[in-house]
Write an enzyme that holds these catalytic residues in place. Structure first.
Site, PDB file in Angstrom:
ATOM      1  N   LYS A 180     -22.746 -25.779  79.261  1.00 19.57           N
ATOM      2  CA  LYS A 180     -24.114 -25.270  79.086  1.00 19.57           C
ATOM      3  C   LYS A 180     -25.196 -26.272  79.492  1.00 19.57           C
ATOM      4  O   LYS A 180     -26.201 -26.435  78.810  1.00 19.57           O
ATOM      5  CB  LYS A 180     -24.349 -24.840  77.633  1.00 19.57           C
ATOM      6  CG  LYS A 180     -23.404 -23.735  77.169  1.00 19.57           C
ATOM      7  CD  LYS A 180     -23.757 -23.233  75.808  1.00 19.57           C
ATOM      8  CE  LYS A 180     -22.751 -23.674  74.774  1.00 19.57           C
ATOM      9  NZ  LYS A 180     -22.915 -23.056  73.478  1.00 19.57           N
ATOM     10  N   ASP A 188     -19.812 -21.953  66.058  1.00 21.58           N
ATOM     11  CA  ASP A 188     -20.823 -20.990  65.580  1.00 21.58           C
ATOM     12  C   ASP A 188     -20.224 -19.675  65.065  1.00 21.58           C
ATOM     13  O   ASP A 188     -20.754 -19.066  64.141  1.00 21.58           O
ATOM     14  CB  ASP A 188     -21.904 -20.726  66.648  1.00 21.58           C
ATOM     15  CG  ASP A 188     -21.338 -20.237  67.968  1.00 21.58           C
ATOM     16  OD1 ASP A 188     -20.111 -20.272  68.160  1.00 21.58           O
ATOM     17  OD2 ASP A 188     -22.137 -19.838  68.826  1.00 21.58           O
TER      18      ASP A 188
END
Ligand code: ADP
Ligand code: MG
Length: 499
Positions: free
Chosen positions: A202, A237
């Site tokens: 990312k 997450d």
């Protein structure tokens, strides 16, 4: 669907959004055949028909995906590297019960922002007494700097946040602060409070971290800041979302993220994990992070998917993610539109360069276009013009909406099949565990939250696969921002102090 257009070929084109005020898009004139179908539409129609055919997800396709997901899960649990699915151990063996008490922090690093959170928990009666959150954006130079710089930056922001602690937030005198650390990059976890970074993704390119224990890096940086705090839970997450949802609802067994990327985790029995060696769990259960974005078996893919994949930074990888998640849906639509524009005069003679630029059309754009219920699809026209520079008549806009719907439908239905695959695997191991009672799947992520048609297609697929009786027990529920509080709750359940 028919593309016979009875209205005039040209459509008045009103700019809709604030940004477009003052700019009046040109309107394309399109030749019409005697049949009433515009010539350009007729030549683009076979592209749409083929797309719909290639993206079709009838029940047998969904069933195959669900079965293959279950099989791949088993293979990944048997040995490391046994399947596309990594089936990573989270080391989260005890989930929040609602009895947690005290002050806990959470730190979420997963993209260009990181969030810090503190919560004061008051047990079953008082539950969450208070919560405070702050978001800090990570400067570009830190994303490309050294490991020490990154963790010092994080620890210093955290130290500033801790300084503002007061009011309802109280730390007993004899205790250190404890934090959960949500870290959404690939990690080889070695215990609940340690994990080695495999690689940055990312857009992060911090030197010196891969191969290191990120919890140790953070603990050291917190030490340098003179911060009295320790990381008691390192989580992904998805796992944090499951924990956050479970705090309010004991029937939560699965969590799914559908945002920029996608992932899922679920509660597994330790007996069902052959590769688990020497790991003891008092509860007999643990959360498995499937990393299901890497799933690839039996997906209905098109030439557009293959081209997008070939042009990606990770060809051949993350195929499920590339078919169902927010980063890619708009891009697939864009590629179809380029093909249509090249093969016909559907969008006029001149194809704007912007349409040819990868990732110009975002998933939020295709979602907005699908919300347009006006007769002349004004909003579709405006979005196409603003985002890609394309002119369109009504026939072209209708075609675009169909393309968006085809891609969203395939994505939503495949995501639904994936969820059924997980539930099916759990049920096969232990009859009645999920289908014999109320079972909740906690959902989060911008795609699921903001794309109503996608969400509908997902839920419909789950119903189709499970049938009316079983699906009435399966609750698919949005758990908004559960991951922040979830990480703090996992810090509580893994606290070194009795509570
Ligand atoms: P992340 O996955 O990066 O942690 P989010 O869960 O907020 O962040 O998801 C953001 C993603 O959700 C965006 O990249 C986009 O693909 C998708 N998204 C955001 N808004 C919308 C929308 N209105 N319609 C459809 N998809 C959306
Ligand atoms: Mg996220």
């Amino acid at each position: 669907m028919s593309f016979t257009v009875n209205s005039p070929p040209t459509v008045r084109h009103f700019p809709l959004s604030r940004t477009s005020i003052g700019r009046t898009p040109r309107v394309t004139m399109v030749a019409r055949s005697n049949s009433g179908v515009s010539v350009s539409t007729a030549t683009a129609l076979p592209i749409l028909t083929k797309l719909q055919h290639d993206c079709a997800t009838p029940l047998p396709v969904l069933r195959h995906v669900a079965d293959a997901m279950a099989t791949d899960m088993r293979a990944g649990l048997a040995v490391d590297g046994g399947s596309d699915l990594k089936m990573i151990l989270s080391y989260v063996d005890s989930l929040p019960t609602g009895n947690e008490r005290g002050l806990f922090y959470a730190l979420d690093l997963g993209g260009t922002n990181f969030r810090v959170l503190r919560t004061q928990l008051g047990g079953k009666d008082e539950r969450v007494i208070d919560t405070e959150v702050e978001q800090v954006s990570i400067p570009q130079d830190i994303m490309f700097g050294t490991s020490e710089e990154l963790f010092d930056f994080i620890a210093s922001a955290l130290a500033k946040f801790v300084k503002k602690e007061g009011g309802k937030f109280v730390l007993p005198n004899d205790r250190s602060r404890e934090t959960g650390f949500t870290f959404s990059f690939p990690v080889k976890q070695t215990s609940i409070d340690s994990g080695i970074l495999i690689k940055w993704t990312k857009g992060f390119a911090v030197s010196g971290t891969p191969g290191k224990d990120i919890v140790a890096c953070l603990n050291e940086a917190m030490g340098r800041q003179g911060l009295n705090m320790r990381v008691s839970a390192l989580v992904n997450d998805t796992v944090a979302t499951l924990a956050g949802a479970r705090y309010w609802d004991n029937d939560v067994m699965v969590a799914v993220i559908l945002g920029t990327g996608t992932n899922a985790c679920y509660v597994e029995s330790v007996d069902a994990i052959p590769k688990l060696q020497g790991h003891k769990s008092i509860s007999g259960r643990t959360i498995i992070n499937t990393e299901w974005g890497a799933f690839s078996n039996g997906l209905p893919l098109t030439e557009f998917d293959r081209e997008m994949d070939a042009a990606s930074i990770n060809p051949g990888e993350q195929l499920f993610e590339k078919t169902i998640s927010g980063m890619y849906l708009g891009e697939i639509v864009r590629r179809v539109l380029v093909r249509m524009a090249d093969g016909s005069s559907l969008f006029g003679k001149h194809i704007p360069e912007r349409l040819r630029t990868p990732f110009t059309l975002g998933t939020p754009n295709i979602s907005s276009m699908q919300q347009d219920t006006s007769d002349d699809l004004e909003a579709v026209g405006s979005i196409l013009y603003e985002v890609t520079g394309m002119d369109s008549n009504l026939a072209a806009r209708k075609m675009v909406v169909e393309v968006c719907d085809t891609i969203a439908k395939r994505g939503g239905r495949l995501a639904g099949a994936g969820i059924v695959g997980i539930l099916q695997k759990m049920e096969e191991d232990s009859k009645g565990i999920v289908f014999g009672k109320r079972t909740v799947v906690a959902m989060d992520g911008g795609l699921y939250e903001h794309y109503p048609q996608y969400k509908r297609y997902l839920k419909d697929a789950v119903k189709e696969l499970l049938g009316p009786k079983i699906s009435s027990n399966v609750v698919i529920e949005h758990s908004k921002d559960g991951s922040g509080i979830g990480a703090a709750l996992l810090a509580a359940t893994n606290s070194i102090y009795e509570h």
